[in-house]
Design an enzyme around this catalytic site. Structure first.
Site, PDB file in Angstrom:
ATOM      1  N   ASP A  95       0.908  -1.148  -0.055  1.00  0.00           N
ATOM      2  CA  ASP A  95       0.162   0.107  -0.025  1.00  0.00           C
ATOM      3  C   ASP A  95       0.934   1.171  -0.163  1.00  0.00           C
ATOM      4  OD1 ASP A  95      -3.081   0.850   0.612  1.00  0.00           O
ATOM      5  OD2 ASP A  95      -1.668   2.050   1.874  1.00  0.00           O
ATOM      6  N   ASN A 103      -2.321  12.853  -3.973  1.00  0.00           N
ATOM      7  CA  ASN A 103      -3.513  13.153  -4.782  1.00  0.00           C
ATOM      8  C   ASN A 103      -4.023  14.587  -4.764  1.00  0.00           C
ATOM      9  OD1 ASN A 103      -3.840  11.285  -6.860  1.00  0.00           O
ATOM     10  ND2 ASN A 103      -5.144  10.013  -5.753  1.00  0.00           N
ATOM     11  N   ASP A 112      -1.303   9.204 -10.693  1.00  0.00           N
ATOM     12  CA  ASP A 112      -1.327   8.016 -11.804  1.00  0.00           C
ATOM     13  C   ASP A 112      -0.022   7.772 -11.899  1.00  0.00           C
ATOM     14  OD1 ASP A 112      -4.197   8.057 -11.724  1.00  0.00           O
ATOM     15  OD2 ASP A 112      -4.499   9.135 -13.730  1.00  0.00           O
ATOM     16  N   ASP A 138      -4.598   2.460  -4.466  1.00  0.00           N
ATOM     17  CA  ASP A 138      -3.209   2.497  -4.237  1.00  0.00           C
ATOM     18  C   ASP A 138      -2.669   1.130  -3.941  1.00  0.00           C
ATOM     19  OD1 ASP A 138      -4.131   2.862  -1.817  1.00  0.00           O
ATOM     20  OD2 ASP A 138      -2.743   3.983  -1.041  1.00  0.00           O
TER      21      ASP A 138
END
Length: 214
Positions: A95, A103, A112, A138
């Site tokens: 993770d 983000n 991304d 993620d």
């Protein structure tokens, strides 16, 4: 002596084909060649479409990695193989740390880029026999085949170290990232759900304790 039925069939078909060609005009031959060529293109096109649909059904469009559907199928197969032949195997759940804040601060395109960066590093530093997948958001998973729990732990530490030391370059700037990794050996779980839950618990222990790997 019994007649060769297959030979008779082939000869009959050949004769029918030759007779048909003799009655065809040049225009008929050209039209037939065109139709055969069209059919071949159509068949190839259909084959390409089927191949593309299969890829889309089992792969993540952003990273190109296998998706959750493919991963779960492969994990079930690996665990069945482990139980039947008493082989070794392990699962790593990975993770990205602080991904939401990245983000929010840098935008989804930066997020991304980070996901693609992580997926590339995971692929580069695992064996072809292993399966690396993005199972959502993620989160990534790796099926380590023929791997003991000790070897899985060492692999997790190595991957964590590589990712933390390899920044993601986005729009001319380096974004430093880290991951939390939890692992579980096949021998420690009853089934796929149990294995996933234990790897997930280990991953959150590593995240909460800031130990990178658990």
């Amino acid at each position: 002596m019994k007649p060769d039925i297959e030979k008779i069939k082939r000869e009959s078909l050949t004769k029918m084909y030759e007779d048909a060609l003799e009655t065809m005009t040049d225009d008929d031959v050209i039209r037939m060649i065109s139709e055969v060529s069209y059919l071949r293109k159509q068949l190839k096109s259909q084959s390409d479409v089927i191949a593309r649909l299969k890829k889309e059904a089992y792969h993540d469009p952003l990273t190109g990695l296998p998706n959750r559907r493919y991963f779960e199928r492969e994990l079930d197969k690996s665990m069945s193989y482990f139980k039947r032949y008493k082989r070794m195997g392990a699962l790593l759940l990975i993770d990205a740390d602080s991904f939401k804040s990245i983000n929010d601060s840098l935008g989804h395109l930066a997020g991304d880029a980070i996901l693609k960066h992580i997926s590339k590093l995971l692929q580069q530093h695992t064996r072809s026999a292993d399966t690396v997948a993005r199972i959502g958001g993620d989160e990534f998973c790796i099926i380590l085949r023929e791997t003991s729990s000790e070897e899985a732990f060492e692999k997790a530490k190595k991957l964590s170290d590589i990712i933390s030391k390899t920044p993601c370059t986005y729009e001319g700037r380096d974004i430093h990232i880290s991951v939390s990794i939890g692992g579980c050996s096949f021998s420690e779980a009853q089934d796929r759900t149990d294995l996933m839950n234990k790897a997930d618990s280990a991953m959150y222990i590593s995240k909460n304790n800031a130990t990178a790997v658990a």
